[in-house]
Design an enzyme around this catalytic site. Structure first.
Site, PDB file in Angstrom:
ATOM      1  N   SER A 269       3.087 -21.451 -25.153  1.00  0.00           N
ATOM      2  CA  SER A 269       3.139 -21.158 -26.596  1.00  0.00           C
ATOM      3  C   SER A 269       4.522 -20.638 -26.934  1.00  0.00           C
ATOM      4  O   SER A 269       5.285 -20.243 -26.058  1.00  0.00           O
ATOM      5  CB  SER A 269       2.116 -20.079 -26.953  1.00  0.00           C
ATOM      6  OG  SER A 269       2.582 -18.807 -26.541  1.00  0.00           O
ATOM      7  N   ASP A 270       4.844 -20.582 -28.213  1.00  0.00           N
ATOM      8  CA  ASP A 270       6.024 -19.823 -28.591  1.00  0.00           C
ATOM      9  C   ASP A 270       5.610 -18.347 -28.642  1.00  0.00           C
ATOM     10  O   ASP A 270       4.429 -17.995 -28.568  1.00  0.00           O
ATOM     11  CB  ASP A 270       6.632 -20.320 -29.910  1.00  0.00           C
ATOM     12  CG  ASP A 270       8.133 -20.000 -29.986  1.00  0.00           C
ATOM     13  OD1 ASP A 270       8.566 -19.072 -29.253  1.00  0.00           O
ATOM     14  OD2 ASP A 270       8.869 -20.631 -30.751  1.00  0.00           O
ATOM     15  N   TYR A 271       6.602 -17.504 -28.778  1.00  0.00           N
ATOM     16  CA  TYR A 271       6.435 -16.049 -28.649  1.00  0.00           C
ATOM     17  C   TYR A 271       5.394 -15.512 -29.645  1.00  0.00           C
ATOM     18  O   TYR A 271       5.577 -15.621 -30.867  1.00  0.00           O
ATOM     19  CB  TYR A 271       7.794 -15.412 -28.916  1.00  0.00           C
ATOM     20  CG  TYR A 271       7.952 -13.964 -28.544  1.00  0.00           C
ATOM     21  CD1 TYR A 271       8.491 -13.598 -27.325  1.00  0.00           C
ATOM     22  CD2 TYR A 271       7.589 -12.970 -29.431  1.00  0.00           C
ATOM     23  CE1 TYR A 271       8.684 -12.266 -27.001  1.00  0.00           C
ATOM     24  CE2 TYR A 271       7.771 -11.635 -29.120  1.00  0.00           C
ATOM     25  CZ  TYR A 271       8.318 -11.286 -27.901  1.00  0.00           C
ATOM     26  OH  TYR A 271       8.514  -9.971 -27.588  1.00  0.00           O
TER      27      TYR A 271
END
Ligand code: BGC
Length: 716
Positions: A269-271
């Site tokens: 995932s992104d942050y």
């Protein structure tokens, strides 16, 4: 996939508890000193699969501190020796366009149109980073971007899908090498999948409006290419497409990415993006977030601990199947095996040739610089010329390193003043041009042969969460340009910018303009290479430079309109806006040289081919003769564009289909040939099916997207 690895993965999986499996999906960031002991305990318990080796939601904007190799080796030792399953961790860091040696920002790299140099640069980058415990980098960033207000346009390859695709394969090959298990490689991560570059209004993290047709033809090609080149990981993007956050969309993460593009690695995932599904309004609580993301095909959760906190219960309640968890774990373990982490878990630095890397960084910077204007052949300058260097960027170092440079050192980066003194034999006078002392600046300008203005935008106005509404250089710099006019001297503007900026005014005022980007460690020496003609400029624009910011979006590969008001190609430009002409100030693919290149008319080995022959693999060869008619040895990017005048779907007026960068000695010529096959003549329909239609294709070969140098072929 490799059977031997698959068997090892299955065996390991069969020995893991659910808790330990979920640990593999968890990627926290490097702990603070206060948390280190608790963190080690979590690693011991098998609760961590990876570490994000940086801190903060927009790590590229913050100083991160040096990497402590002994800390990572110690953590790894705990994972390998003290955890039950002995599974090594995979350490990831954003090594976006350089590690200690900083290369040009990716948008500038794309301007080089030199895939070999880009690949070489990422080999160097991987070698440096791998010596500091890094196994995995969140690169390449492949977001097609048409809005320069978006700060992250700097991180990607610009406005064109084909340039994006070539960039993707060069970066992936450079990072991963031919054997990922070697210690000098990094696992690549194609991001941000998908459509993040279309954030509305250029505002970071915003929604997007992308048709299926655009998705398949513009936004996916770079990812298709990264997957084909073997990228082992993909990062899902923050944004939504079609009302679905990518983070929770099985359509985008599984149906398209895995089933259509054939991706076999793992998705991170992104942050904090998993937990942000609540804010995006598709999940009611954290458990919902975790279930939706995992079920969609998102394997590793970056930073927010949402999987770690919720998945166990979700499996027990049947909302997430054990099979879904197993699949995610298997994909992660597979990459860990491929990377050789089970055999070589620790980092043992072997050293690298810093000078060689700097040399490569300079070559790439040389080729990234775009010469926009050169009235009366003002450039190149004589090395003995008396130069008056004015502007705040004359002594600027940090900005030259660009955004997302978390391990470069500004103090070691020569500024333009240093570099000019080093390479010129004439007198150099300098003034920042700021403050009240303008008379003395003007005097220096009067006494010089030529004025060089060092202007630009700060690194901190580009990158993540750095959207701007004004894409010009700061007003005090525009004022310098105007005031220098009063000295009546020939003036060269050197623009250190991280995005396309509005160019009309700047371009009108200056005699010569060099677009020097944020070109990394060798930014300033490379500008001198161009200023003095040691290298003839060969960079070409990977993104349109507009006259005015109000003209964006402005990009070359647009479709025709029913009434001929196509501003890009100068069809009745006054009908586009009644108050300004929105033709590009400098179009896609544009860039001048010190020599003159002449193109012959393109010729084809055959002007007709049957669709059947194309399907069977036959090709058409298109050739031009390229002549270097001037007095400089130089490189030219020969660009091939296509247009389909009649098709079932509207096709772009021009679309780049190929390019070759050619070096020619002065007064020589060469035949440059391109082979065009089935994969070049078609497009994707809105369902993502590749279609090649019969009919005419106009093939243009020339120096930028406005070329009219064409030949036609017919597919029967
Ligand atoms: C960015 C990513 C980056 C990640 C980890 C996010 O905010 O969007 O590009 O890789 O942080 O630092």
């Amino acid at each position: 996939m490799n059977n031997e690895i698959l068997q090892k993965v299955e065996k390991l999986l069969s020995e893991m508890t659910l808790h330990e499996k979920i640990g593999q999906l968890n990627q926290p960031e490097t702990p603070s000193a206060d948390n280190a002991e608790a963190f080690k305990e979590a690693v011991r318990n098998g609760e961590v699969g990876s570490i994000l080796m940086s801190v903060g939601a927009t790590a590229g904007n913050d100083a991160q501190g040096a990497i402590d190799i002994s800390f990572y080796n110690e953590i790894q030792r705990i994972a390998v020796e003290e955890s039950k399953n002995h599974i090594p961790l995979i350490f990831g860091r954003d090594v976006i366009h350089g590690h200690h040696t900083v290369f040009p920002v990716p948008l500038a790299m794309a301007a080089s149109f030199n895939s070999d140099l880009i690949e070489q640069s990422y080999r160097d980058i991987a070698q440096e980073a791998a010596q500091e415990s890094i196994h995995w980098t969140f690169t390449p960033m492949l977001d097609l971007a048409r809005d320069p207000r978006w700060g992250r346009i700097i991180e990607g390859p610009g406005e064109d899908p084909y340039v994006g695709a070539r960039f993707a394969s060069a970066v992936v090959s450079g990072l991963q090498g031919d054997d990922l298990s070697k210690s000098d490689t990094l696992v690549a991560c194609a991001k941000h999948y998908v459509g993040y570059g279309a954030s509305e209004g250029g505002r970071d993290y915003h929604r997007t409006e992308i048709s299926d047709y655009s998705l398949h033809n513009y936004y996916l090609p770079a990812f298709r290419s990264a997957v084909k080149a073997g990228a082992r990981t993909v990062m899902s993007s923050f944004n939504d497409v079609n009302g679905q956050p990518i983070t929770s969309s099985s359509y985008y993460l599984t149906d398209i990415l895995r089933d259509k593009l054939g991706f076999e690695g793992f998705v991170v995932s992104d942050y904090d993006a998993v937990i942000q599904l609540k804010r995006q309004g598709v999940a009611a609580d954290d458990a919902d977030c975790a279930a939706m993301a995992l079920n969609a095909g998102l394997d590793m959760d970056m930073h927010d601990y949402c999987y770690a906190a919720n998945l166990e219960k979700l499996v027990e309640s049947g909302k997430v199947s054990m099979e879904a968890v197993d699949n995610a774990v298997k994909r992660i373990l597979y990459v860990k095996f491929e990377k050789g982490l089970f055999d070589h878990p620790y980092c043992t630095p072997a050293g690298y040739d810093k000078n060689e890397h700097l040399k490569h960084a300079r070559e790439l910077a040389d080729e990234s610089i775009v010469l926009l204007k050169n009235s009366d052949h003002l450039l190149p300058l004589d090395k003995s010329a008396k130069i008056c260097l004015i502007g705040p960027f004359a002594t600027e170092r940090r900005s030259l390193l660009g955004s997302w440079c978390i391990d470069g050192t500004a103090e070691e980066t020569p500024c333009l003043l240093d570099a000019l003194k080093e390479s010129s034999t004439g007198k150099i006078e300098y003034s920042s041009g700021l403050g009240l002392n303008w008379d003395s600046t003007l005097k220096k300008a009067y006494n010089s042969d030529v004025v060089v203005l060092a202007l630009g935008e700060s690194w901190s106005s580009t990158g993540e969460a750095r959207a701007v509404s004004n894409i010009s250089i700061p007003p005090e710099q525009l004022a310098i340009i105007k005031k220098v006019k009063a000295a009546g001297k020939k003036t060269v503007g050197v623009l250190f910018c991280g995005r396309p900026i509005e160019m009309q005014e700047i371009s009108n005022e200056l005699d010569a303009v060099i677009y020097a980007w944020h070109n990394g460690s060798a930014s300033a020496p490379a500008v001198c290479d161009i200023l003095f003609g040691d290298v003839s400029p060969s960079g070409k624009l990977p993104a349109t430079l507009p006259r005015l910011a109000t003209h964006i979006p402005l990009y070359y590969n647009i479709t025709s309109s029913g009434r001929p008001v196509n501003c890009y190609y100068n069809e009745n430009p006054y009908d586009c806006y009644i108050d300004s002409i929105p033709t590009p100030c400098y179009p896609f693919g544009y860039g001048l040289s010190y020599t003159t290149f002449n193109y012959s008319r393109p010729e084809c080995d055959k002007t007709e081919i049957s669709l059947g022959d194309l399907e069977a693999g036959k090709k058409i060869t298109v050739s031009v003769n390229l002549e270097n008619a001037g007095d400089y040895d130089a490189k030219e990017t020969v660009q091939l564009y296509m247009n389909t005048p009649v098709a079932k779907m509207m096709r772009p007026i021009r679309e780049l289909k190929s390019f070759k960068k050619i070096f020619l000695k002065q007064k020589t010529n060469e035949t440059v040939s391109f082979e065009l096959g089935y994969e070049d003549f078609g497009y994707y329909d809105p369902c993502g099916n590749y279609v090649v239609e019969k009919g005419v294709r106009n093939v243009f070969v020339g120096e930028n997207c406005l070329t009219v140098n064409k030949v036609s072929v017919i597919i029967k």
